[in-house]
Each structure stands twice: as C-alpha cells, then as structure tokens.
Design a protein around this motif. Sequence first.
Motif, PDB file in Angstrom:
ATOM      1  N   PRO A   1       0.814  -1.219   0.000  1.00  0.00           N
ATOM      2  CA  PRO A   1       0.000   0.000   0.000  1.00  0.00           C
ATOM      3  C   PRO A   1       0.849   1.271   0.000  1.00  0.00           C
ATOM      4  O   PRO A   1       0.476   2.258  -0.650  1.00  0.00           O
TER       5      PRO A   1
ATOM      6  N   LEU B   1       3.759   1.895  -1.422  1.00  0.00           N
ATOM      7  CA  LEU B   1       4.283   2.201  -2.756  1.00  0.00           C
ATOM      8  C   LEU B   1       3.166   2.564  -3.731  1.00  0.00           C
ATOM      9  O   LEU B   1       3.248   3.561  -4.449  1.00  0.00           O
ATOM     10  N   THR B   2       2.097   1.768  -3.734  1.00  0.00           N
ATOM     11  CA  THR B   2       1.033   2.040  -4.706  1.00  0.00           C
ATOM     12  C   THR B   2       0.315   3.350  -4.380  1.00  0.00           C
ATOM     13  O   THR B   2       0.004   4.128  -5.275  1.00  0.00           O
ATOM     14  N   LEU B   3       0.090   3.602  -3.089  1.00  0.00           N
ATOM     15  CA  LEU B   3      -0.594   4.848  -2.730  1.00  0.00           C
ATOM     16  C   LEU B   3       0.268   6.054  -3.075  1.00  0.00           C
ATOM     17  O   LEU B   3      -0.231   7.075  -3.539  1.00  0.00           O
ATOM     18  N   LEU B   4       1.580   5.909  -2.861  1.00  0.00           N
ATOM     19  CA  LEU B   4       2.493   7.002  -3.220  1.00  0.00           C
ATOM     20  C   LEU B   4       2.381   7.317  -4.716  1.00  0.00           C
ATOM     21  O   LEU B   4       2.302   8.479  -5.114  1.00  0.00           O
ATOM     22  N   LEU B   5       2.353   6.253  -5.533  1.00  0.00           N
ATOM     23  CA  LEU B   5       2.294   6.475  -6.977  1.00  0.00           C
ATOM     24  C   LEU B   5       0.950   7.064  -7.394  1.00  0.00           C
ATOM     25  O   LEU B   5       0.883   7.998  -8.198  1.00  0.00           O
TER      26      LEU B   5
END
Lengths: 190, 601
Positions: A7, A9-13
């Motif tokens: 979460p 990494l994906t939320l950051l992106l």
Amino acid sequence: MKSIFRPALTLLLVLTVITGVIYPLVVTGIAQVAFPAQANGSLIKRHGRLIGSRLIGQPFSAPRYFWSRPSASSPQPYNGLDSGGSNLGPLNPALIAAVKARIAALRAADPGNHAPIPVDLVTASGSGLDPDISLAAAYYQAGRVARARGLSVAEVRELIAAHARGGELGVLGDPRVNVLELNLALDTMK
Amino acid sequence: MTAQSWGLLALFLAVTLLAVKPLGLYMARVMEGEPVAGLGAGARLEALIYRFCGIDPAGQMGWKRYAIALLVFNALGALLLYALQRAQYWLPLNPQHFAGPPPDSAFNTAVSFITNTNWQSYTPETTMSYLTQMAGLAVQNFLSAATGIVVAIALIRGLARHSARTIGNFWVDLTRVTLYVLLPIAMVLALVLVSQGVIQNFSRYKTVNLLQPVTYQQPRVNAAGQPLASASGAPLMRTVTTRTQTLPMGPVASQEAIKELGTNGGGFFNANSAHPYENPNALTNLLEMLAIALIPAALTYTFGHMVGDTRQGWAVLAAMVIMFVGLYAVCNHSEQRGNPQLAALGVDQLPSSQQSGGNMEGKEVRFGIAGSTLFATIATTTSTGAVNSMHDSYMPLGGMVPLFDMMLGEVVFGGVGSGLYSMLIFAIIGVFIAGLMIGRTPEYLGKKIEAFEMKMSAVAILVMPFIVLMGTAVAVSLAAGRAGTANPGAHGFSEILYAFTSAGNNNGSAFAGISADTAFYNTALGIVMWLGRFWPIVAVLAIAGSLAAKKRIPVSAGTMPTHGPTFIALLIGTVLLVGALTFVPALALGPIAEHLMLWSH
C-alpha cells in the motif's frame, strides 16, 4: 512487512499522479482559458515585440526615466534568472557603503534636489525584481525627469498621480507606482 | 506601529477566525470517515484507490503499525523524490535542459520536502525542471502536509477514544485529507492566484527587450571557465551591455497554492513569495497568509469537536492568537523604526501617505512593512518558511522574532497538524506542572497523564533544542560551517543559528545570505530535518496509542478545567518558559548582541 510495503508504494504512486500530474494540468487548462494574459506572465507587447512584464521590474539609469529600486541580482541588476535580495545585515559595512553610493548617484543626477531620499530608492528589494517604487520615491524624481524631458514638473506629477496605486480595502498595499508602466507612459508623452 | 499595520492584522485575524468553525467541522467530518456532501464522485475515486492499493479501509491500526506505515510511506517518498531530481535531464518537461542536481543537494532537497521543511539550498529557476517541481516537489507539498495532519488526528483520537487499541488507519486518513481537504482548497486558491498574475504555463523562458539597455561589470574567465585575476590578485572585469531580460516561466500557481496551504514554503523561484510571479500584489499576499493560517487554526476546532468539547479547542486557539499578536507587534515595531545608520545618512524612513518607510532593505514596495512583517510572523510561527522579504536584512530584533517563533517549537498556529500536536504536548506538560504544584495526579480531557506519556512528551519537546543547539555548535566549531556565513560578527552567528533552527523545526526559511549549498550544510541540515520531523512524530503516536488505551475518568471537583483563562495562561507560560530557557543564551550571542551594538553607535 509486505502488508505495509505494497500500500505504501502504490498509494504514493497514485497520489503522485493525482496531485503531481492531474492537478497541475487541470489548473493550467482552466488558467489558460480563463486568464491567459496573467497565466503567461502579464507580458507587454509593443509593435510586435515583447518589451517586458507588468509584474517584473527593469533597471533604469538615464535621467529621463524614473529609476527603479536597487537590485541585488547578479551579474546585472534585474536579472530574471537570479531573483533574491542582498541579504546584507543591518550592521554590515557593505550595506552602508552601498547605500552611500546610491545616494551619491541620485544626488549627482539631480544636483539641485536636497530633499531627503525615500528609503526604498536606496535599498535593494527582496526579489531583485521589484516592479514598484513608493509614491514618495516617484515624486522625489519628478524634477529630474521633467528637466531631462523638457516637461513641466506639474505634468510629471500629474502622470505619477494617475499611476498611483495602493490602499486597497484601506489596509492592503502600500502607496506605489509601477516604474515600467510609468516610463512607458512618459515615452508616449514625449 | 502604524494604523495600517494594526488594520492588516485585524483583517487577517478576522478572516482566519471566521473560517475556523466551518473548516474545522468539515475536517472533523472528513476524518471521522463520514460521507461528505457534494463529493460523491470523490467517494467512488476513494474506493477505487483502496481497491487498487490493496487497502482495507475498515482495518484499524495500533500506534506502532500506524507509525511504521507513516515512516515507510515517507521513506519511499524521499527515495522517489531523490531519483526524480537526479533523472530530470532525461525526463520530459525540462524545456531549459537542466541537469540533475548533485547527490548532496538532491539528498538535502528530498529530505527537506518530505519533512515539510522546504529548506532550499538550490536556486529553483536555474536548477529544477517543471516535471521535478510539479510531480516531485509539489507532490510532497501535499503529502508532507497530509502526514502532519493525520498525526494530529491520531493524537486527537487517542484523547477522544477510551479503552481502545487503535488510533485509525494511516492509508485512509492520508487519502481522505489529500482528496477532500488539501486538493479542493488548493485548486480554488491556485485559480484565484492566477487571476491576480501568478503564472501557470509550461512555456520556455521568455526573452523581453529592455526599455533601456543595461551596462554592467562581469568577471572575465579563461577557456576553462575560471575567473581571471590581475597580477595584484584583483579579479579582472569586463564591461557588458545587455538589451534583454530573461523571464522564467512554469506551472507556478498550482505549486504556490499548496506551498502556503500545506505550510510548506518552498518557492518556485529563489526569491520565494517576494517574487512578483509568486506573489504579485497585496491581495495575493493576504490570500497567501490566510492560506497558511487556515488549516492550523481550524484544526483546533476539529480537535474540540472530536473530543466532544469545543471549548477545549477554542482555549488552545486563544493561546495561539495571544502569542501571535505579541510576536507580530515586536517584529513590526522593530522594522518600522528603521535603521539608525541609514537615518544618519539622511534617508527618509518615516511612514507617510506616500511611503511605508521603515527598514526596506530586502522588502518589496507592494507589501511594505505591514505586509512583510505579518507574512514573516505567520510563516515562521507555522512551519511554512515562505518569505516575501529577506529576514537576513531585518533589524536585529525584527529578525529575532522569526528565529524565536521557530524556537517556540512552531506552536503558534504551527505547521498543518504538527502545530496542533506539538501544542497538545505542551498542554500535557502544562497540566503535569500544574498537577505537581497542587499535588494531584495530572489529567487532560479525562485521561490520566502518567510516566509513559511524560517520557514521550519530554522526548517530543527536547529533540528539537538538542539537534538545533548541537548542530549550531558543531557548525561554528568547523571551518566548513563558518565558511558559509555572509555577514560579519554576531550576524554571521545568527545566520548559522537560524539555519539549524529552521531545519530542526522543519520551517525552511533562512537568513539567506548563508551559503548552504555545500556538502557540509546539505548533509548536516538534511539529518537535522529528518530527526526534527520523525522523532517527535513517533513519540506523539506513542502517546496517542497509550492515551487511547486508558479509561476515561469522570470530571470531579478536583479536576482542573482546561478551557478557561487560567489554562490559557498556563499553556502560554509553558510554551514561553521552555522556549526561553532553552534558547535565550544562544539568542544573546546573535541578535541581542547585534541589537546592542547597533544602538550603542
């Protein structure tokens, strides 16, 4: 750890795309349609040539122009790629020396004028690109400009008054004139 | 102080206070997970994000898990921002073909923007591509602000919940704050700023023809670009005439809006909010100041509402406003009084209907003394660190105010979230001191304050002075540290002290004469910023977790009320006492010594 890493990494992106790509593009799109002149720098065009921005000051040293404030940008004053102030402290001998030199230059260009010099005319601005001078600084220069152009002092003072701004809502904005606009107006007079 | 200076303060405070309740209530709704009226499309987007990211929005976290999620998210953000800067030469939206900044500078900038500091050792208009600015720096303007807010919300939940094991879901909190609070306000503000002249485009830099060509001296260089010197060692100069001026462009307004709203402060240009393309007139100046104060002030209401007693929030806000007015008055008075050395040269520094007068070195005419000193006060009592005037050129006491604002721990409004959570830590310390005086177990909002909370509060409060003073001490002991100062004497010491105070408090403003783009300062300040941000955050989350687990004690005759004038005075006293005791010796060596030298001339 994977339950946190994925979460993160994906939320950051995802949030990078939303706040870093979509948001500025939407603002640009609306701005370019609704306020194109402002969004592109409030540029002034004369006879098809870009001659400046209403918001960015220019240096003047000829007696027939109103002088802008001193600029700390280098190597030349009002360098658009080197915005900033002098950062000289109030006790720094370099500051006092610079102010003395500016006073001498103003006095030399206008020998008969013994009025006290308004502070903004001998101190460097914060941006190095200050487009304005105070009303006091404009009136201080009125005699010199009038003489250099063969105008009456009253005409020049009238022109200053017509360009005066400040005092919005009673408390906003200090009394000032835009130097480039004032000088452009002078050039159309004579 | 002039009538205009008081009038501007009154207008600023009135608008801020009017916004506190509606915005505070709105943020409470958002953070309590209630559906928000008018944002139905947002709810669908939100659900989509959670599904894509594998987040269970109903899952609650204990404080340790919350802290780890926060740290991992921010560490990844720092890595991404570092990589983006270093790779910018090969990426799109780089019309000026800027190379990536060197490693120490990129490290410093990455840490700086992750930690909500926005200290800038680089010159933006000649360093950063549009892509780095908007998809790197501006993104962290949003995310570091959101990080601060969610920590404050977690602490509020710790106070509001009882016998609970959890303090919320970091992913959900972060997403909701970003989507429902920061984005919509930033969007509106950005467009208003554009309408006033803040630029927003992706053009190449523009070249314009000057009305009067400018002649200036430039150092002569050899074929290798090294400056040439005469036999006596003086630099050789040549006279150059230019007829043009280059105007930098870029997507400024979208970044300017979140720069202020998120109390970030990193300028799109080197001159920051003094640059006419960032802050073109007195109205945008007011809007930018309001944007800075808006969320930190309103969060006090969010706090009061979530703990079920809005008087608690108003008390905290009252303490903030009282300190703010005092700090502004000192700064404004000092600058309006002007520089005695210029007065001796016959320079007119008196305010009149034709000029603002005062110390105008490093200030813009359109803001004058009132608009400059109010901006300086709000930008340093919060963690913003934006500047619309150069603090380095302030009078000694005028420049001491921004420095002291930060030394108080930025609790007067404070950074978004960080201001409230730091102030609540001072409240805990305050009730602890009061408890000692009257011999009772201290409690705050029905929660007993015990050894663990006090230890963590001490950690949260003491980290900052420790890294600031140690950092300053190391820098003045090393040649590499002393080499950076631009001004001689006590003022040079102030520059170093200001740099570490700014970094330790995640402020980002500077006595900008200091040459901080060196390996020493980039590294040292980078470390100080990271510790100054995340050490207190972990301590605050620990307190939140511990308080959430406690039972609530009913109010009794022996309970000290924490919403009246006595408590407000106690809170102000605690803040001033801790700040003053820690930093007065250092201030005596810098601005106070300089003040005495100036006026004894």
